[in-house]
Write a protein that holds these residues in place. Structure first.
Motif, PDB file in Angstrom:
ATOM      1  N   GLY A   1       4.438   2.589   1.728  1.00  0.00           N
ATOM      2  CA  GLY A   1       5.459   3.373   1.013  1.00  0.00           C
ATOM      3  C   GLY A   1       5.712   4.728   1.654  1.00  0.00           C
ATOM      4  O   GLY A   1       6.785   5.312   1.498  1.00  0.00           O
ATOM      5  N   THR A   2       4.720   5.228   2.377  1.00  0.00           N
ATOM      6  CA  THR A   2       4.869   6.523   3.051  1.00  0.00           C
ATOM      7  C   THR A   2       5.750   6.397   4.294  1.00  0.00           C
ATOM      8  O   THR A   2       6.564   7.255   4.589  1.00  0.00           O
TER       9      THR A   2
ATOM     10  N   ARG B   1       7.149  -0.326  -0.304  1.00  0.00           N
ATOM     11  CA  ARG B   1       6.404  -1.121  -1.280  1.00  0.00           C
ATOM     12  C   ARG B   1       7.214  -2.326  -1.767  1.00  0.00           C
ATOM     13  O   ARG B   1       6.683  -3.431  -1.902  1.00  0.00           O
TER      14      ARG B   1
ATOM     15  N   LYS C   1       1.523  11.804   2.985  1.00  0.00           N
ATOM     16  CA  LYS C   1       1.215  10.802   1.962  1.00  0.00           C
ATOM     17  C   LYS C   1       2.115  11.018   0.739  1.00  0.00           C
ATOM     18  O   LYS C   1       2.267  12.146   0.270  1.00  0.00           O
TER      19      LYS C   1
ATOM     20  N   SER D   1       5.439   8.196 -12.286  1.00  0.00           N
ATOM     21  CA  SER D   1       5.394   7.272 -11.170  1.00  0.00           C
ATOM     22  C   SER D   1       5.282   5.831 -11.663  1.00  0.00           C
ATOM     23  O   SER D   1       5.847   4.944 -11.073  1.00  0.00           O
TER      24      SER D   1
ATOM     25  N   PRO E   1      -0.742   2.878  -7.938  1.00  0.00           N
ATOM     26  CA  PRO E   1      -0.306   4.266  -8.144  1.00  0.00           C
ATOM     27  C   PRO E   1      -1.490   5.215  -8.361  1.00  0.00           C
ATOM     28  O   PRO E   1      -2.576   4.801  -8.777  1.00  0.00           O
ATOM     29  N   ASN E   2      -1.211   6.467  -8.100  1.00  0.00           N
ATOM     30  CA  ASN E   2      -2.236   7.500  -8.143  1.00  0.00           C
ATOM     31  C   ASN E   2      -2.442   8.039  -9.555  1.00  0.00           C
ATOM     32  O   ASN E   2      -1.495   8.451 -10.210  1.00  0.00           O
TER      33      ASN E   2
ATOM     34  N   ARG F   1      -4.375  16.050  -5.675  1.00  0.00           N
ATOM     35  CA  ARG F   1      -3.719  14.991  -4.895  1.00  0.00           C
ATOM     36  C   ARG F   1      -3.581  15.321  -3.411  1.00  0.00           C
ATOM     37  O   ARG F   1      -3.847  14.491  -2.555  1.00  0.00           O
TER      38      ARG F   1
ATOM     39  N   CYS G   1       3.626  10.472  -3.291  1.00  0.00           N
ATOM     40  CA  CYS G   1       3.131  10.494  -4.672  1.00  0.00           C
ATOM     41  C   CYS G   1       2.064  11.560  -4.885  1.00  0.00           C
ATOM     42  O   CYS G   1       1.171  11.394  -5.710  1.00  0.00           O
TER      43      CYS G   1
ATOM     44  N   THR H   1       0.797  -1.225   0.000  1.00  0.00           N
ATOM     45  CA  THR H   1       0.000   0.000   0.000  1.00  0.00           C
ATOM     46  C   THR H   1       0.837   1.286   0.000  1.00  0.00           C
ATOM     47  O   THR H   1       2.020   1.281   0.329  1.00  0.00           O
ATOM     48  N   THR H   2       0.170   2.369  -0.356  1.00  0.00           N
ATOM     49  CA  THR H   2       0.786   3.692  -0.339  1.00  0.00           C
ATOM     50  C   THR H   2       1.185   4.067   1.086  1.00  0.00           C
ATOM     51  O   THR H   2       2.223   4.692   1.294  1.00  0.00           O
TER      52      THR H   2
END
Ligand code: SAH
Length: 346
Positions: free
Chosen positions: A275-276, A282, A312, A322, A295-296, A303, A314, A271-272
């Motif tokens: 990754g945060t 990730r 957060k 990305s 990805p976003n 965003r 990205c 999950t993001t």
């Protein structure tokens, strides 16, 4: 390795109490390594070295709910609210399609402006433009009838994390207008309607104990979801949990492995939030048994407004950037991004 850990590897069909006992030793290095290895083996058995991508479109940050952990809860007056138009959503999908995404995820707060009629219109339009793509919804609790209409309009999957399967913990994370039984009812309705269904929970949310996680795992086993979203809790500065501690990356990784072993064919995102918390989060998630990244694809200008938690990642880069950056990162760990719908293995 403790006896309970080797028993889990042989037959993961544990009771809540057994999971609780297992979890108490999660910091044991040998057990963690063994779980990670088994999880990677199972992931590879069913999905090879493939990593599926989902283009996440955060199409509204209006929400009628007040989940205490969430940055876009109704009570947060500091959020600048936005909604994407149907045309903007379709443009996100077109851009995503060009970049190689074959699943789109429409996620948002529970925004009454998006009535069932409007959602059906948007769902049909996306499926008409991209009949070869899967469409996932993540728009919270709706009636059986609404879920049915969305399904008939072409939605394939639905993400609705149960957040916690422990009654008391649920009440500590949500106002009394929300309930665990309602959440579960929604999940069973989604399964019945033939959605590939995603449940899940945050790791380290305030008040969470190993007993709570034990309940979560037993519930997942009962529900048999096709997808499970697990990420660390991260405090948001405008919520009552602002001063709480964030969840542990290591425990999240351990639980990704546990879930892969418990539900071998599950679609499991790195999950993001992971990754945060960790720049390599990730990659570590994929190595622990995950096989999906999300990805976003939301328009750049919105965003930062979809801020569920602080810092957060990205929120500043183009979707194209990305995706190719992620592609490189994934190849470094011996896996590769694919241009596929990425349905659950059967
Ligand atoms: N309204 C939709 C989408 C919620 S956002 C729904 O109710 O399903 C998606 C997920 O983000 C939530 O299910 C929650 O688990 C996660 N999330 C929310 N706030 C978070 C926080 N502070 N830290 C980590 N994850 C969070």
């Amino acid at each position: 390795m403790r006896e309970i850990a080797s028993r889990f590897l042989e037959n993961p069909d544990f009771t809540k109490e057994e999971f609780e006992e297992l979890l108490k030793g999660w910091e044991n290095r040998e057990e963690r390594a063994a779980f990670r290895e088994k999880a990677a083996f199972l992931r590879e058995k069913y999905y090879g070295k493939k990593v599926f991508t989902r283009g996440l479109i955060e199409f509204t940050n209006y929400c009628k709910n007040n989940c205490y952990y969430c940055g876009i809860q109704r009570e947060n007056r500091n959020v600048e609210r936005y909604r994407l138009t149907k045309e903007e959503i379709l443009e996100c999908c077109r851009e995503g399609y060009r970049l190689g995404f074959r699943t789109f995820v429409l996620q948002g707060g529970e925004d009454p402006w998006f009535t069932d009629d409007r959602m059906v219109d948007i769902i049909s339009a996306i499926k008409e433009d991209h009949p070869d793509c899967a469409l996932t919804l993540s728009i919270g609790e709706k009636s059986y009838e609404s879920y049915k209409r969305f399904r008939e309009a072409g939605a394939d999957r639905y993400l609705l994390r149960h957040e916690t399967a422990d009654e008391e913990h649920y009440r500590n994370l949500h106002p009394s207008s929300m309930s665990l039984s309602r959440r579960k009812e929604c999940l069973f309705a989604l399964k019945e309607l033939g959605y590939q269904t995603g449940a899940g929970f945050m790791v380290g949310s305030p008040g969470q104990t190993f007993a709570c996680i034990g309940e979560d795992l037993v519930f997942l086993k009962e529900l048999q979801p096709e997808m499970v979203g697990i990420g660390p809790f991260i405090p948001h500065h405008d919520t009552v949990f602002a001063k709480e501690k964030a969840g542990s990356v290591e425990l999240t990784l351990y639980l990704l492995s546990v879930v892969r072993i418990l539900l071998p064919k599950v679609l499991l995102p790195a999950t993001t939030a992971l990754g945060t918390m960790d720049t390599q989060g990730r990659e570590k998630g994929l190595l622990s048994g995950a096989n999906v990244v999300m990805p976003n694809l939301s328009p750049l200008r919105n965003r930062k407004q979809y801020e569920l938690y602080d810092h957060k990642i990205c929120t500043g880069e183009e979707a194209a950037e990305s995706r190719s950056e992620l592609g490189k990162r994934v190849e470094k760990i011996g896996m590769y991004l694919v241009e596929e719908r990425g349905d659950a293995a059967i």
